[in-house]
Design an enzyme around this catalytic site. Structure first.
Site, PDB file in Angstrom:
ATOM      1  N   HIS A  58      -4.110   4.465  -0.870  1.00 60.89           N
ATOM      2  CA  HIS A  58      -3.673   4.528  -2.166  1.00 60.89           C
ATOM      3  C   HIS A  58      -4.352   5.747  -2.950  1.00 60.89           C
ATOM      4  CE1 HIS A  58      -2.292   3.741  -6.406  1.00 60.89           C
ATOM      5  NE2 HIS A  58      -1.555   2.722  -5.449  1.00 60.89           N
TER       6      HIS A  58
ATOM      7  N   ASP B 234       1.336  -3.432  -1.752  1.00 60.68           N
ATOM      8  CA  ASP B 234       2.338  -3.329  -0.141  1.00 60.68           C
ATOM      9  C   ASP B 234       1.912  -4.357   0.824  1.00 60.68           C
ATOM     10  OD1 ASP B 234       3.303  -0.921  -1.346  1.00 60.68           O
ATOM     11  OD2 ASP B 234       4.525  -2.652  -1.230  1.00 60.68           O
TER      12      ASP B 234
END
Ligand code: SDX
Length: 428
Positions: free
Chosen positions: A307, A364
């Site tokens: 991320h 996700d």
């Protein structure tokens, strides 16, 4: 005494104010940089070190894995609020009273009708069209059917545009799904809750009854809350950038949908399941895929990992991982890829390549496993992300417009040809 930063260029010093946010984040305010230095700017590909705005909507601390909407912890909101309540909070800044929430939902219900002519646009798509392409097109097309949503010069105009898209987007999302499955479109039932009504529009069989499944409604409501906003991510920055030209809300959202579609961003939830399925088909050897993810010559990346901001666990992934077990057991679903996902996570968290780069599961990584257990097909996963992110996009767009932010127009460093004389074609 407020802090300043000193920049020295060619022996000359320039001083810039350092601003501090309510969470003690500091930023060098370089608004005057180009003018005081006679043209020097900064460059920061991907804006890894550059703030685009001041915002009061969402705070996240990537090092500590903290995420708050308008000051409320995501863990509390996911457990104690519902999606429409969180949408109201993100947009207006306060949790609504029961009366305010009821009015908000009623105002949304007033606009749940989508013009029949929109169906003609939907009919023009092949069944194989990706739902995100359908959604960005239909969202943009909605402008033609709601012209008053373009020039939102008053808060009333803005409110009307917001409740219209909050009403119509779930309809369009469900229609994109039913188009793919060759089913007649469903118009929903205003007596149902916001999320329940969406599920009805998705799954009610043409000749059957729709029975709400509380496990599915609650699980989807929580997933939508977890996706609702995430400060200046790629798609939200796109919505703010497009809106900064005073393009209307629907046009700005359509641009955000397209940005979210990318597999490095919202498209990752679809890519994660496709990756897990590949690993399963390949015999379930997670170690082999871990090696591929680490191999610089191999384009394969561990989707759902890493991320830009979180250099610790994504708090949303932690919540989703926990509810994955609960939802699958409540629905009596056994999904072998869940164990593959857990195996990958365990191996990655013990592997120096991932640990050194602070690569953890993101939002996700597990979400697709729950969507699939609910009967949502993988091509719809990113559309579900968009449905969740809608109130965040709206809130950020509204903040940008109310703060009268200037049109977004970054600078560049030119590295092309310097001036040269035109060469007639016979001399080339
Ligand atoms: C979302 O911004 C947001 O808030 C987004 C989001 C939201 O709510 O809006 O949180 C939603 O988009 C989550 C992210 C979903 N994307 C994926 O899961 C795709 C896989 N992840 C990567 O592509 C990547 O981690 C990104 C795109 C998410 C972040 O990329 P960065 O910050 O630009 O990091 P990077 O590409 O510079 O990587 C740093 C290093 C590199 O190795 P080195 O060059 O240092 O040796 O880490 C490696 C990368 O190769 N790396 C990975 C990896 N992610 C980063 N290696 C293998 N697998 C991965 N997934």
């Amino acid at each position: 005494m407020s802090k300043t930063a000193i920049l020295e260029i060619d022996g000359k010093k320039y001083e810039f104010p350092v601003i501090k946010g309510t969470e003690n984040e500091e930023a060098i305010d370089i608004k005057t940089l180009r003018s005081v230095t006679g043209g020097v700017t900064t460059i920061d590909p991907g804006y890894k070190n550059t703030g685009s705005c001041e915002s009061a909507i969402t705070f996240l601390n990537g090092e500590e894995g903290v995420l708050r909407y308008r000051g409320y912890a995501i863990e509390d909101l996911a457990e104690k609020a519902d999606f429409l309540e969180v949408a109201y909070l993100l947009i207006f800044g306060e949790l609504p009273s029961q009366q305010e929430l009821n009015k908000f939902h009623e105002d949304i219900k007033q606009h749940s009708h989508v013009d029949e002519d929109v169906k003609k646009i939907l009919d023009g798509f092949p069944k194989s069209a990706h739902p995100m392409g359908v959604l960005s097109s239909l969202t943009s097309a909605l402008v033609a059917f709601n012209p008053s949503s373009v020039n939102v010069d008053s808060e009333e105009d803005m409110y009307n545009a917001m409740v219209r898209i909050l009403a119509k987007f779930p309809v369009l999302t469900a229609w994109a799904y039913r188009k793919r499955t060759g089913q007649p479109l469903d118009y929903g039932d205003d007596s149902l809750g916001y999320v329940d009504n969406f599920l009805k529009m998705m799954f009610k069989k043409p000749h059957g009854e729709y029975k709400s499944n509380k496990v599915v409604v609650d699980a989807l409501d929580k997933l939508l809350i977890l996706h609702a906003d995430h400060e200046q991510n790629c798609s939200t920055s796109t919505v703010r950038m497009v809106g900064s030209s005073h393009a209307g809300l629907f046009a700005s959202l359509s641009a955000g949908i397209n940005a979210l579609w990318g597999p490095l961003h919202g498209g990752a939830n679809q890519a994660v399941i496709e990756m897990l399925e590949n690993i399963k088909e390949d015999g379930g050897d997670t170690h082999k895929f871990m090696q591929k993810a680490k191999d610089k010559n191999d384009p394969f990346r561990l989707m759902g990992f890493g991320h830009r901001v979180y250099k610790n666990f994504d708090p949303r992934a932690r919540i989703i991982k926990k509810s994955a077990d609960d939802v699958l057991s409540a629905l009596g679903v056994e999904d072998p890829v869940l164990n593959i996902a857990k195996g990958l996570e365990k191996e990655a968290l013990e592997d120096s390549y991932f640990v050194d780069r602070k690569l953890y599961p993101n939002v996700d990584f597990y979400s697709g496993i729950i969507y699939r257990a609910m009967g949502i097909p993988v091509e719809m996963f990113t559309a579900m992300f968009a449905l969740g992110r809608l109130p965040g996009w709206i809130a950020q767009w509204r903040e940008m417009r109310l703060r009268k932010e200037p049109i977004g127009r970054p600078r560049q460093v030119y590295i092309g040809e310097t001036h040269r004389e035109f060469k007639p074609i016979e001399k080339r």
